[in-house]
Each structure stands twice: as structure tokens, then as C-alpha cells.
Design an enzyme around this catalytic site. Sequence first.
Site, PDB file in Angstrom:
ATOM      1  N   GLY A  95      54.736  38.508  38.694  1.00  0.00           N
ATOM      2  CA  GLY A  95      54.785  39.921  39.082  1.00  0.00           C
ATOM      3  C   GLY A  95      54.815  40.805  37.851  1.00  0.00           C
TER       4      GLY A  95
ATOM      5  N   TYR B 214      56.970  35.346  36.405  1.00  0.00           N
ATOM      6  CA  TYR B 214      58.138  36.167  36.759  1.00  0.00           C
ATOM      7  C   TYR B 214      59.109  35.361  37.625  1.00  0.00           C
ATOM      8  CZ  TYR B 214      60.932  40.084  38.571  1.00  0.00           C
ATOM      9  OH  TYR B 214      61.955  40.926  38.902  1.00  0.00           O
TER      10      TYR B 214
ATOM     11  N   HIS C 176      50.281  30.084  34.527  1.00  0.00           N
ATOM     12  CA  HIS C 176      49.730  30.259  35.877  1.00  0.00           C
ATOM     13  C   HIS C 176      48.929  29.024  36.284  1.00  0.00           C
ATOM     14  CE1 HIS C 176      51.009  34.379  36.588  1.00  0.00           C
ATOM     15  NE2 HIS C 176      50.958  34.474  35.270  1.00  0.00           N
TER      16      HIS C 176
ATOM     17  N   GLY D   7      28.635  37.025  62.237  1.00  0.00           N
ATOM     18  CA  GLY D   7      29.266  36.619  60.983  1.00  0.00           C
ATOM     19  C   GLY D   7      30.115  35.374  61.198  1.00  0.00           C
TER      20      GLY D   7
ATOM     21  N   LYS E 268      38.862  32.403  54.177  1.00  0.00           N
ATOM     22  CA  LYS E 268      37.438  32.307  54.539  1.00  0.00           C
ATOM     23  C   LYS E 268      36.873  30.890  54.377  1.00  0.00           C
ATOM     24  CE  LYS E 268      33.797  35.101  55.251  1.00  0.00           C
ATOM     25  NZ  LYS E 268      33.958  36.292  56.116  1.00  0.00           N
TER      26      LYS E 268
END
Length: 508
Positions: free
Chosen positions: A54, A82, A166, A222, A364
Site C-alpha cells: 500500500g 506494506y 512483490h 461477449g 476474465k
Amino acid sequence: MNERIVVLDFGGQYNQLIARRVREAGVYSELLPRTASKERILGGCLSGIILTGGPDSVYEDNAMSCPDWVFKLGVPVLGICYGMQYIAKINGGEIKAADVSEYGRTPTTYADHPLFEGMDKRTVWMNHNDSVTKLPEGFVAIASTENCKIAAFANDSEKLYGIQFHAEVEHTEDSKRIFSNFLKNICGLKCDWSPASIADSMIREIREKVGDGKVLAALSGGVDSSVAAVLTHKAIGDRLICIFVDHGLLRLNEAAEVMEFYKDSVGLNIIKVDARERFLSKLAGASDPEKKRKIIGEEFIRVFEEESNKLSGYDYLLQGTIYPDVIESGAGGSAVIKSHHNVGGLPKDISFKGIIEPLRSLFKDEVRELGESLGMPSHLVWRQPFPGPGLAIRVIGDITEEKLDILRKTDYILRREIKNAGLERALWQYFTVFTGIKSVGVMGDRRTYDYAIGVRAVTSSDAMSVDWAEIPFSVLKRISDCIIAEVDHVNRVVYDITSKPPGTVEWE
Ligand code: XMP
């Protein structure tokens, strides 16, 4: 579901990615605000918690926090960036602005610890100004870099862990391995979740919810609305009816293709509404992008209302809402850049007993995987996303039939050439834009004064940020040559080399 990881959102930019990585490693995961209630965090099952990165510094006043009970739920907690510093702070460690901030790919040394089992590659993605400078009692350092002596820590008896880097970002080598180590070695999970593995239970849930009732859906063609419809069709068969609105802003042959596949091949009950004239006359003269979107959104609702009023006895409305649409950010609201019109954004005042959103927990790519497991052909499942307002936001300025016609033909050629070059799956979206600009050219020894067409092709995993695609020059050349040779009134093709941010995917 018997394994579930909650990711608590402290406002970092990669937070959705954390939930995706956990799912890729085979455990269902949800991103929740750091202020979520205990009931929500516990859900039906809780196997571990991850605290995200963060923007705050933990030592500032009002820095983001989460309730203390989060650490007393009896499950392992992993803090990232964080999140790690926050765990350090509340356990009595020391956090300071680092002498040297680390940003980008950084070589790391891992200790022999189950979190890093089998991690032979050792470059991680760093992005921090603060660091843990003194370990809390009971914690040991398990990774370090040149400038960050405590790049990861562990307190095995309390099951508290932190990594400064990360792991969710692909630039961290072996990034997937860290998540699967956390899930298997630390949380003791089986890791057998996949979108396909939940198809049967989704179908069962729909069947139970609908009982012997009937369901109405808006089908856009879609991926999301289609997979939701096919899933529901498997659950309740003909008691699902779909309304497909042809608003005249679809791609070449699209309306026919949608009908052919879903009605003829899948056997869905579809009513096709030809509303082309209606939409185009409402749009006549409108050139402001937001105005065009508004007109289309409202008109869509009117058409849907009229059609559904002709039917009776429908208890539920089916929507293709997916997870990114429902995630609440922990860092507060963001500015409206475009008022997206979704086919899902249907009238609130039509009276239904309830709404069915079978895909609301999936990303997705997971929807695509689910679609394939339901036997849907890959060319439909892998269709590129297409915006609700369709070609209206790809004709810059006011819309006419002539412009739409040119746009459709150029878009068709682009899609054909991308397919021929085998690039379909490598691109998130690719389409042409009717720029409205006329320029001078020369063809067959004559002066021309015709339209310039924009070509847009991007790579992305979620459309939140995109890169313009580095399509080989030879393919770009062919696209340009074919468009100019095959489409009248086009004498120039330009390639859009803007990423998002600062651009957006669509030009309007
Ligand atoms: P932007 O242009 O905002 O697009 O970067 C991000 C993604 O959203 C799609 N898009 C829309 N989808 N209704 C939709 O259903 C809309 O109004 C809309 N506008 C943009 C766009 O194609 C891209 O995938």
C-alpha cells in the site's frame, strides 16, 4: 469450498494480482477491504490471510491498519511490502525510511525456509522506500538483498510471515512458487481449485436458486454474458430466455454469428431485437463521447424493458458480472474516467425476484477457462473484449452509416490479418478507429483526399493497464496495405503507440 485465502487490501496497485496468483496456485481467493467484517473474512471457510502492499508508511499518523483479531483467527498470515511492515510494527519491530530505496529487479538471498523451497532463481521485484530495520521478538530474517537486510521474515510458531518484495509481479523470478509454497507448506492446503472444478457446483446452485422459475438474460455475444448463459442453460434448459439487441454498432457479421452459434449450435432460446435504426437515429448528430455513451445506455434499457414487458413470468435476471466489477478497493473511490455502459447495466425498476450472477467471483481468464470446460469453442471463448457501446466509441465524433461501414471493413481486415499472423491470443484487444481526419495522398498517380484509420492493438491481463503491442513491422505493413487496397475512402493508416496510462484502450 474447503480452502480459501482472503487478501486484505491496503491500497497497493498490484492487489488484484495477488488474488489471481493464489487462484493460479489452486486455491480460491478473495480480495476484501482491510475493514471487512469478521463474518466476511471468515466466510464459509478460511485457510490463510495475505496483507497487501500500500502507499502509506506504517509510522505515519493514520496509516492504514486492520483489526487485531485478524491475527487471532488461527490461520497463517503473509504480509507483502506494506503488509510485512505492518506485521513488524504491531509486533514491536522497527520500520524506517531506507537509506537506499529499492525499485525494480533486485538480486536476493533466501534462507533455507519452507516459504522458499525450491527457489533456485533469485531475482525479486522491489518497490519500497521503507524497510523493517529491527525484527520483532520471535521473528527471524529469511531473505536479504544488498540494501535490505530483512527482505523477508518468519515467526513459525505464530505463523506470521512477511516479504518485502512483490511476489505477485511476474518480474519476481519463480513468483508462482512462493505462493504455492505458502499455500502448501505453510497453510497445508491441497490446492485443487480451478474454474472448471466448480462448474458442476455452479450449475447446481443456479438450479437450486431458480427452482422451477424462469430466467431472463441480455446476451451481448461477449465472453461473460455468453458463459453465464451457457452455464444457466445447462442448469435450467429452456426456462432461460435471452434477449440479444442488435444496436447497429456491432462488427461485421457479428449479429449473424452470435445467433448462429448460440441459437443453432447451443440451442439457447434467443430473441433477437433489430434496433439498428432506433439507435442510429437517437445518436444522429451526437459527437461528445459521454453523450454517445449515455444515449446508448438509456436506449438499451428502453429496448430491453419493452421486450421483457412482452414476456411474462420471468423471476430472475441473469447478468454476466465478473469479479473485477465487484471488487471494492481498500483505498477509496477513484475518478470516473469513462461511464462504461455494460450490457449488465440493466433497468433497476423491472421487477424480478432476484438477480443471478454466476460469474461474480471469477476473473476474465477464469471465465474463459470455465467456458472451455463447458465445451464452448475456443474462438468464442477467446473473443477479445468488446465494449457495450460498440463501434460508437470507435467512430470519433458523430456517427453515420458511411463511417460505420468503413470502420467495419477495416476492422474486419485487421482481425483477419492478426489471425493469419497467429497473434490473436497474444493480444488483449485489437481494433480500428475511424479517426475522422482526412489527409492528402496519392494513388494511381492521382491526388486523394480521404480518411485516416487508426489501428489499436494492446497487451494486458485486465485492461486496467495496457501496453501497446509490439506487432512485427511486416504484419503492420500488411495490415496497412490491405486496408488501403480493400477499403474505399481510406488513404492512410496510423498505428497507436500509446500505453494505458496515459491513454485508454478505446479512443473515446
Ligand atoms: P478503456 O477505454 O476505459 O477500456 O481503457 C478498458 C476496457 O473496457 C472496455 N470498455 C467498455 N466496456 N462498456 C463496456 O462494456 C463500455 O462502455 C466500455 N468502454 C470501454 C474497453 O474495450 C477495454 O476492454
